[in-house]
Design an enzyme around this catalytic site. Structure first.
Site, mmCIF file in Angstrom:
data_model
loop_
_atom_site.group_PDB
_atom_site.id
_atom_site.type_symbol
_atom_site.label_atom_id
_atom_site.label_comp_id
_atom_site.label_asym_id
_atom_site.label_seq_id
_atom_site.Cartn_x
_atom_site.Cartn_y
_atom_site.Cartn_z
ATOM 1 N N ARG A 110 0.846 -1.194 0.000
ATOM 2 C CA ARG A 110 0.000 0.000 0.000
ATOM 3 C C ARG A 110 0.882 1.244 0.000
ATOM 4 O O ARG A 110 1.923 1.299 0.657
ATOM 5 C CB ARG A 110 -0.885 -0.017 1.246
ATOM 6 C CG ARG A 110 -1.894 1.120 1.356
ATOM 7 C CD ARG A 110 -2.944 1.057 0.297
ATOM 8 N NE ARG A 110 -4.134 1.853 0.646
ATOM 9 C CZ ARG A 110 -5.009 2.278 -0.248
ATOM 10 N NH1 ARG A 110 -4.841 1.998 -1.522
ATOM 11 N NH2 ARG A 110 -6.069 2.971 0.132
ATOM 12 N N THR A 394 -9.238 -0.033 -9.987
ATOM 13 C CA THR A 394 -8.436 -1.085 -9.390
ATOM 14 C C THR A 394 -8.563 -2.330 -10.248
ATOM 15 O O THR A 394 -9.415 -2.409 -11.132
ATOM 16 C CB THR A 394 -8.927 -1.354 -7.946
ATOM 17 O OG1 THR A 394 -8.865 -0.143 -7.199
ATOM 18 C CG2 THR A 394 -8.120 -2.411 -7.216
ATOM 19 N N THR A 412 -3.720 -1.267 -7.659
ATOM 20 C CA THR A 412 -4.484 -0.081 -8.033
ATOM 21 C C THR A 412 -3.597 1.143 -8.248
ATOM 22 O O THR A 412 -2.492 1.230 -7.693
ATOM 23 C CB THR A 412 -5.507 0.246 -6.922
ATOM 24 O OG1 THR A 412 -6.353 1.320 -7.337
ATOM 25 C CG2 THR A 412 -4.823 0.614 -5.619
ATOM 26 N N GLU A 414 -5.642 3.847 -7.909
ATOM 27 C CA GLU A 414 -6.803 4.557 -7.368
ATOM 28 C C GLU A 414 -7.794 4.862 -8.488
ATOM 29 O O GLU A 414 -8.177 3.930 -9.197
ATOM 30 C CB GLU A 414 -6.405 5.811 -6.593
ATOM 31 C CG GLU A 414 -7.513 6.523 -5.875
ATOM 32 C CD GLU A 414 -8.303 5.633 -4.895
ATOM 33 O OE1 GLU A 414 -9.361 6.062 -4.430
ATOM 34 O OE2 GLU A 414 -7.894 4.510 -4.618
ATOM 35 N N SER A 460 -10.187 -0.612 0.515
ATOM 36 C CA SER A 460 -11.211 -1.648 0.403
ATOM 37 C C SER A 460 -10.682 -2.895 -0.296
ATOM 38 O O SER A 460 -11.403 -3.897 -0.394
ATOM 39 C CB SER A 460 -12.419 -1.107 -0.371
ATOM 40 O OG SER A 460 -13.088 -0.108 0.373
ATOM 41 N N GLY A 481 -13.272 -1.892 -7.539
ATOM 42 C CA GLY A 481 -14.553 -1.254 -7.298
ATOM 43 C C GLY A 481 -14.624 -0.294 -6.138
ATOM 44 O O GLY A 481 -15.712 -0.001 -5.648
#
Length: 582
Positions: A110, A394, A412, A414, A460, A481
């Site tokens: 991340r 993503t 991702t 974003e 998420s 999503g």
């Protein structure tokens, strides 16, 4: 990390309760739970959102590469052919299943907030949140990218091939060009603010200034050159040197320039974490811990186990009603409590506490009422109401190798094309907009997802692995999503496990996302009877928004591979008998 022996003991203790929730006539052949997850013979497989990425991964596996090797090749190709969704300028979570030891591990790539980030960076001079379209294309939007260093960590631990041999397909495709797909073309024809960004227009525009259409050929020599350096120099090609200098310059440029420095890039470290696991029916479901929202998915499943949804089916409006109401309860808790656990206390155990889950499940009535509020799970701290917005941009893929290792990875940049700012042929993420724009309530209470230097924004993304009662790999799944990921994956698990649908059919079922007072879904894909049944239960379904789902999955049912790809995208799920190695 969790290992095979631990899973076998834990699942064994849970099986009596789990199996008791199945209806009396639920056969293993039709309901999803399996008698064995062991494949009859070793197979290699890839499920991903683009056929070129699938083939790049399969090519590595055919050469004897591991799932870790193939994941590098898949991401390198997706960065080129699906740039609206993921790339080397973004971040990722990976759930790894080790075929030899049964270990399940989490790799956290991340993005992180730069050292110069401040809690009020997305507020204007009057203390009000910035306009979202301005924020997502700003230099402040980009977090320190983590996907590449995370992949290098995994490949260093589990790779079988040389790092420099994993990029050939992506390099060749970038140089020779690829055909703009209908889906990429659809996003180029959309109304996203990134489409007005100079870098986006320079990359995708024709000589007359119009953007490319589906069927046109797109070449990216700058990306090919970068991948050559990445292959030979390793991760320093991105985190140090000329590319790092260009990233810093591009993010510090206006409007709303950011604070990223060369030191931020050089200092980025991926993390290896323990998985969070919970039972669902006859499986253990393993997901990443916070800042991922995996705990939310586990809570959703735990809520659903306290209903009779398994006795329902895809044509029963009561099944969809139960899913919607459980989703609303889960989102209320997730939105309030989940953040980066290195900076805030996240009550993971409390959110999954059986007594607490049971108390929440009792709130599901006969009709949908006002938006549920968050509960107070054991160990819960005081939290400010969440104001995070999560754009949907993503992708997810699953890879399995001949040794039984499996990668479940969600990755991702974003929102669509990230920040719209490009360096060396790839887009930079706008992941910082996954933080709460307003970090405090008037009383000074802090949001769980406030901006802090070095913090990882809440995500998420929930790449999961299923493990059976013998500690063997039984499945993997994840989706794109934004905040709808939890609903997309939850629906697909219910359809595959409770309703016994093949993976492809489970993923193709219409999506329903219930969060707060909003009930959104693919209205035209539900039958009139289902819509009427939901309306009678207080749910007036409205069309959804965003990038739609991108669920990719593999299930092992009675020793047989069952792979699926989301038909809303352009992917494939391919499996072959593993090649014999000399």
């Amino acid at each position: 990390m969790a290992r095979l022996g631990t899973f076998a003991a834990l699942i064994g203790a849970l099986f009596t309760t789990a199996c008791a929730t199945l209806p009396a006539d639920a056969s293993l052949a039709t309901r999803g739970p399996v008698t064995t997850s062991a494949l009859a013979e070793p197979q290699i497989f890839v499920s991903a959102a683009n056929p070129l990425a699938v083939e790049a991964g399969m090519a590595v596996l055919r050469r004897g590469g591991s799932a870790a090797d193939a994941a590098v090749a898949v991401q390198a190709m997706l960065s080129l052919v699906e740039p609206q969704s993921s790339g080397v300028g973004g971040g990722a979570f990976m759930t790894w299943f080790d075929g030899e030891t049964g270990e399940v591990a989490i790799y956290d790539g991340r993005e992180t907030a730069p050292a110069g980030a401040t809690a009020d960076m997305f507020l204007d001079d009057n203390g009000r949140p910035l306009d979202f379209s301005a924020a997502v294309t700003s230099g402040r939007a980009t977090g320190v990218p983590g996907a590449v260093r995370m992949l290098a960590m995994v490949q260093g631990e589990h790779g079988e091939l040389s790092w420099d041999g994993l990029f050939a397909d992506a390099i060749r495709t970038a140089e020779d060009g690829f055909t703009v797909s209908p889906r990429l073309g659809r996003f180029l024809g959309g109304g996203f603010p990134q489409l007005q960004a100079p870098d986006v227009r320079a990359y995708f525009a024709e000589a007359d200034g119009t953007l490319l259409d589906p069927g046109d050929t797109l070449r990216n020599p700058a990306y090919a050159a970068f991948l050559r350096r990445l292959a030979t120099q390793g991760t320093d090609a991105l985190y140090r040197g000329e590319t790092a200098q260009r990233i810093v310059a591009r993010t510090q440029a206006g409007p709303l320039g950011g604070t990223m420095t060369l030191a931020d890039l050089a200092g980025y470290q991926p993390l290896k974490r323990d998985a969070v696991c919970g039972s669902y029916r006859v499986y253990m479901v393993c997901v990443p811990p916070p800042p991922s929202s995996g705990v939310g998915l586990l809570q959703l499943l735990a809520l659903l186990e306290r209903t009779d949804i398994a006795e329902r089916g895809p044509q029963d409006p009561q099944g969809w009603f139960l899913f919607a109401e459980a989703s609303r309860l889960m989102y209320a808790d997730r939105d309030l409590y989940v953040g980066d656990s290195a900076f805030v206390d996240v009550p993971v155990a409390g959110l999954l506490d059986p007594a607490y889950v049971a108390s929440r499940a009792r709130l599901i009535g006969e009709r949908a009422g006002p938006a549920p509020v968050a509960g107070t799970p054991p160990g819960a701290p005081a939290r400010a109401a969440d104001r995070t917005r999560e754009p949907a941009g993503t992708t997810h893929f699953v890879v399995g190798d001949a040794q039984g290792n499996v990668v479940s990875m969600t990755t991702t940049v974003e929102s669509i094309f990230g920040s719209g700012r490009m360096v060396d042929g790839f887009f930079l993420n706008n992941q910082m907009t996954d933080f709460a724009f307003a970090p405090l309530l008037p009383d000074g209470t802090a949001a769980a997802n406030a901006v802090t230097p070095g913090r990882r924004p809440r995500s998420s993304m929930t790449p999961l692995v299923l493990v059976d009662g013998q500690g063997r790999f039984a499945g993997a799944m994840g989706s794109a999503g934004g905040n709808s990921i939890l609903a997309y994956v939850g629906k697909s698990l219910v359809a595959a496990i409770d309703w016994g649908l093949p993976a492809q059919d489970a993923l193709a079922l219409p999506n329903l996302v219930a969060r707060g007072n909003a009930f959104q879904g693919e209205v035209t894909k539900f039958t009139p009877e289902l819509l009427a049944g939901l309306a009678a239960r207080g749910i007036d379904l409205k069309p959804g928004q965003g990038e739609d789902s991108g669920v990719h999955a593999v299930m092992i049912r009675n020793g047989v591979f069952d792979g699926g790809y989301d038909p809303r995208r352009e992917g494939r799920a391919v499996a072959e008998t593993a090649p014999r190695q000399p």
